[in-house]
Design a protein around this motif. Structure first.
Motif, PDB file in Angstrom:
ATOM      1  N   SER A   1     -32.928   6.256   6.000  1.00  0.00           N
ATOM      2  CA  SER A   1     -31.800   6.862   5.299  1.00  0.00           C
ATOM      3  C   SER A   1     -30.902   7.567   6.293  1.00  0.00           C
TER       4      SER A   1
ATOM      5  N   ALA B   1     -28.804  11.065   6.959  1.00  0.00           N
ATOM      6  CA  ALA B   1     -28.776  12.458   6.536  1.00  0.00           C
ATOM      7  C   ALA B   1     -27.378  13.028   6.726  1.00  0.00           C
TER       8      ALA B   1
ATOM      9  N   VAL C   1     -38.742  13.618   6.704  1.00  0.00           N
ATOM     10  CA  VAL C   1     -38.146  14.936   6.476  1.00  0.00           C
ATOM     11  C   VAL C   1     -39.274  15.872   6.086  1.00  0.00           C
TER      12      VAL C   1
ATOM     13  N   LEU D   1     -36.247  16.682  10.861  1.00  0.00           N
ATOM     14  CA  LEU D   1     -35.887  15.284  10.605  1.00  0.00           C
ATOM     15  C   LEU D   1     -36.285  14.446  11.816  1.00  0.00           C
TER      16      LEU D   1
ATOM     17  N   LEU E   1     -32.799  20.783   1.044  1.00  0.00           N
ATOM     18  CA  LEU E   1     -32.484  19.496   0.435  1.00  0.00           C
ATOM     19  C   LEU E   1     -31.671  19.701  -0.832  1.00  0.00           C
TER      20      LEU E   1
ATOM     21  N   GLU F   1     -30.092  16.647  -2.218  1.00  0.00           N
ATOM     22  CA  GLU F   1     -30.272  15.361  -2.909  1.00  0.00           C
ATOM     23  C   GLU F   1     -30.943  14.367  -1.967  1.00  0.00           C
ATOM     24  N   VAL F   2     -31.828  13.572  -2.525  1.00  0.00           N
ATOM     25  CA  VAL F   2     -32.400  12.424  -1.823  1.00  0.00           C
ATOM     26  C   VAL F   2     -32.197  11.234  -2.746  1.00  0.00           C
ATOM     27  N   ASN F   3     -31.360  10.285  -2.318  1.00  0.00           N
ATOM     28  CA  ASN F   3     -31.061   9.109  -3.127  1.00  0.00           C
ATOM     29  C   ASN F   3     -31.615   7.891  -2.387  1.00  0.00           C
ATOM     30  N   LEU F   4     -32.769   7.414  -2.833  1.00  0.00           N
ATOM     31  CA  LEU F   4     -33.426   6.313  -2.145  1.00  0.00           C
ATOM     32  C   LEU F   4     -32.727   4.980  -2.361  1.00  0.00           C
TER      33      LEU F   4
ATOM     34  N   ASN G   1     -30.059   5.165   0.177  1.00  0.00           N
ATOM     35  CA  ASN G   1     -30.567   5.559   1.492  1.00  0.00           C
ATOM     36  C   ASN G   1     -29.818   6.765   2.044  1.00  0.00           C
ATOM     37  N   LYS G   2     -29.738   7.816   1.227  1.00  0.00           N
ATOM     38  CA  LYS G   2     -28.926   8.976   1.556  1.00  0.00           C
ATOM     39  C   LYS G   2     -29.707  10.265   1.321  1.00  0.00           C
ATOM     40  N   ILE G   3     -29.663  11.153   2.326  1.00  0.00           N
ATOM     41  CA  ILE G   3     -30.274  12.478   2.242  1.00  0.00           C
ATOM     42  C   ILE G   3     -29.141  13.488   2.403  1.00  0.00           C
TER      43      ILE G   3
END
Length: 64
Positions: A4, A6, A24, A34, A48, A50-53, A56-58
């Motif tokens: 991902s 960050a 993370v 990280l 944190l 948001e973690v959007n799998l 692929n975004k942190i």
């Protein structure tokens, strides 16, 4: 692969701080560890947001 990117939230928007993040780990005093797929490591002050799998975004919000 499941790497991902960050981002750190700033007044100007989201600033990319690291690509290909695979690990993370929350640390003490509002810090995040990280690590990327090539072994580069960073410690960022923040939490944190948001973690959007799927994307692929942190997203990390700077500690106040």
């Amino acid at each position: 692969m499941c790497e991902s990117t960050a981002y750190l939230v700033t007044p100007e928007g989201e600033q990319k701080i690291m690509e290909y993040v695979v690990n993370v780990i929350p640390k003490e005093n509002g810090k995040l560890f990280l690590a990327d797929i090539l072994g580069e490591e960073k410690i960022i002050e923040g939490m944190l947001k948001e973690v959007n799998l799927l994307e692929n975004k942190i997203v990390i919000e700077k500690a106040v």
